[in-house]
Design an enzyme around this catalytic site. Structure first.
Site, mmCIF file in Angstrom:
data_model
loop_
_atom_site.group_PDB
_atom_site.id
_atom_site.type_symbol
_atom_site.label_atom_id
_atom_site.label_comp_id
_atom_site.label_asym_id
_atom_site.label_seq_id
_atom_site.Cartn_x
_atom_site.Cartn_y
_atom_site.Cartn_z
ATOM 1 C CB CYS A 399 24.997 48.525 7.231
ATOM 2 S SG CYS A 399 25.019 50.020 8.238
ATOM 3 C CG HIS A 526 27.741 45.831 10.247
ATOM 4 N ND1 HIS A 526 28.358 46.065 9.044
ATOM 5 C CD2 HIS A 526 27.187 47.024 10.610
ATOM 6 C CE1 HIS A 526 28.203 47.333 8.695
ATOM 7 N NE2 HIS A 526 27.489 47.937 9.635
ATOM 8 C CD GLU A 528 29.558 42.522 8.274
ATOM 9 O OE1 GLU A 528 29.785 43.738 8.113
ATOM 10 O OE2 GLU A 528 28.426 42.016 8.112
#
Length: 563
Positions: A399, A526, A528
């Site tokens: 990001c 993102h 994750e």
């Protein structure tokens, strides 16, 4: 539908989220379909406008919901995809009731906390519990509900009252209450104290809820005499007192619960159609926990961010790195570096801090710059990115990390000295990162580009594409207001910084890769948030593989990692 309510006592942050997730994991291992709901008693509509120092990271769901980080635990443990309505807040409930009042649904009535707010909570829980969260789209059989905060908090009272009523509506065989409490051990005496738990259970009973299980958290394993004392003073059987001490890994928590007979208890208490023994899923968790504890080789990653004082600020990033390290049989050594300490201003103010931060960065095997907002610490992040690029250290930018990698490249490789993001310098002559056209600078809550979006690979010659299994596109979660300026991308590509992934229209730059570098990758999304213990996130896996020098061998083999 069976409901399991998890409440907490003594202190917040005791581990209710991990315990709720672990209970769900155990029940899922028995072949049941499980969903989860998190209740946060704060008045905010959602977690989107919080500083990470308030409640930890903001977790983003597929549908764009900005929610509490505990929903991330539920998704990782249970391997499910939740929705924004799985996170209930006081703000959402009151907004819902006030909207109904304005619409005229309560015409002629005085709208009150009881029954209108409490009824709205029960209705919300019952409706959301039925929403499928697995890939097979079947209705869940068990709903685990975590009530945030501690028993006795003023803001949590309407929710406690709602569940006091709900236990009778759902019937005893369909409702179970688990109370998580702390058993402290003062250094002065070394004795494990039960009085805080006794007081907490008494307060819970006074509000009309009786715990079926008391889960006692402690630093060290709890002695049998303490268990018997809690059983006696809290009016439960000894088998209903469960101990969870601090362990080396959260993967061990479901196993500790299972070893203390929780499956047998739930089978009897909730009349569940299950065997007494868990299935292969929990055996995989046991193997994973044992493997985690036996790891010998270490890989160090420097996380360069600005919220480094609290590890929960980057909870999903840490988990994604941990999943990837475990997949390649390495122990993760994550070094948090405050990006402001890498800046020249810190050298003048506190040279020790400055040199310690740079020492950490230099000895790391890989560098990660995660997402964030605001100008503070950006110069330090740019320094770390420049170091990774010039010294050929494996690097992943997520990001804002990707956007700053573009800024750094523009300044040092394209010689655009004032290149910047319009977030930090609205008047820059070289705006390499700009506001998105639909960005509304008015309201802050829920105004970003949020949720799961498709990213299309525009070349086959991409490291990340190979890590994703040579897929033509990927779908990952986003949370951003700014994007790389698409009008300037050709300048970067001529110098070797390739934009290998973009959105479906081809206008938004999603993935960058640098030529002639072991691993220099940036992603606008993102990844994750989609990482799972047995399914690591490819961008993070690539960073770990590159940091351990095994990326090329892995790509040549093209083999899948065993869980």
């Amino acid at each position: 539908m069976k409901y399991i309510l998890v409440t907490g006592g003594v202190i917040s942050g005791i581990g209710k989220g991990i315990i709720a997730s672990s209970i769900g994991t155990i029940l899922k291992s028995c072949g049941l379909r499980v969903t989860a709901i998190k209740i946060d008693p704060y008045i905010n509509i959602d977690a989107g406008t919080f500083s990470p120092y308030e409640h930890g990271e903001v977790f983003v769901l597929n549908d764009g919901g900005e929610v509490d980080l505990d929903l991330g635990n539920y998704e990782r443990f249970l391997d499910i995809n939740l929705y924004k309505d799985n996170n209930i807040t006081t703000g959402k409930i009151y907004q819902h009731v006030i909207n109904k009042e304005r619409h005229g649904d309560y015409l002629g009535k005085t709208v009150q906390v009881v029954p209108h707010i409490t009824d709205a909570v029960q209705e919300w829980v019952m409706n959301q519990a039925k929403v499928p969260v697995d890939d097979d789209k079947k209705e869940p059989q068990i709903c685990v509900i975590e009530l945030g905060g501690t028993i006795g908090d003023i803001e949590g009272m309407p929710f406690v009252e709602a569940f006091r009523q709900f236990q009778f509506k759902a019937k005893r065989e369909n409702f179970c209450n688990i109370h998580v409490s702390l058993v402290p051990q003062p250094n002065a005496t070394g004795e494990q104290k039960t009085k805080p738990t006794q007081n907490s259970v008494r307060a819970l009973r006074g509000l009309g809820l009786s715990p079926d299980l008391i889960v006692c958290r402690s630093a060290k394993p709890i002695e049998m005499a303490v268990k018997e004392k809690i059983s006696m003073f809290c009016h439960v059987e000894p088998e209903q007192v469960i101990f969870i001490h601090d362990v080396s890994s959260t993967y061990r928590v479901p196993i500790l619960l299972e070893e203390q007979g929780i499956i047998k208890y739930f089978k009897q208490r909730l009349n569940l159609p299950i065997d007494d023994q868990p299935s292969d899923l929990l055996m995989k968790w046991k193997k994973m926990a044992c493997r985690y504890e036996r790891l010998l080789k270490v890989c160090s990653i420097a996380l360069v961010g600005k919220y480094t004082k609290l590890s929960d600020c980057y909870a999903s990033v840490f988990k994604a790195l941990e999943h990837s390290a475990l997949a390649i049989n390495y122990k993760l050594d994550l070094m948090y570096i405050d990006s402001t300490e890498l800046e020249r201003s810190t050298e003048a103010e506190n040279s020790v801090k400055y040199h310690q931060a740079w020492h950490k960065l230099c000895k790391a095997d890989g560098i990660l710059v995660p997402g964030g907002f605001g100008i503070r610490g950006t110069e330090g992040k740019l320094q770390a990115i420049s170091w990774a690029r010039t010294k050929k250290k494996p690097f992943l930018g997520v990001c804002l990390g990707m956007q700053l990698a573009v800024v750094e490249f523009a300044r040092n490789c394209l010689n655009w000295e004032d290149a910047n993001s319009t977030e930090f310098d609205p008047d820059t002559k070289n705006p390499v990162v700009i506001d998105m056209p639909e960005h509304n600078p008015g309201d802050m809550g829920g105004t970003m580009r949020l949720g799961k979006r498709r990213t299309v690979f525009k070349t086959e010659n991409s490291v990340l594409r190979k890590l994703y299994g040579d897929e033509m596109f990927v779908e990952e979660r986003h949370r951003h207001r700014y994007e790389v300026n698409p009008e300037l991308t050709h300048c970067f590509e001529e110098k070797g910084l390739k934009f290998v992934g973009h959105d479906t229209e081809g206008n938004r730059m999603e993935i960058i890769e640098l030529e002639n570098h072991p691993y220099f990758v940036g992603v606008q999304f993102h990844p994750e948030f989609s990482s799972r213990p047995m399914k690591p996130s490819p961008p993070y896996l690539g960073l770990l593989l590159a940091a351990t020098g095994t990326l090329n061998a892995h790509l040549q083999r093209g083999c899948k990692l065993s869980p």
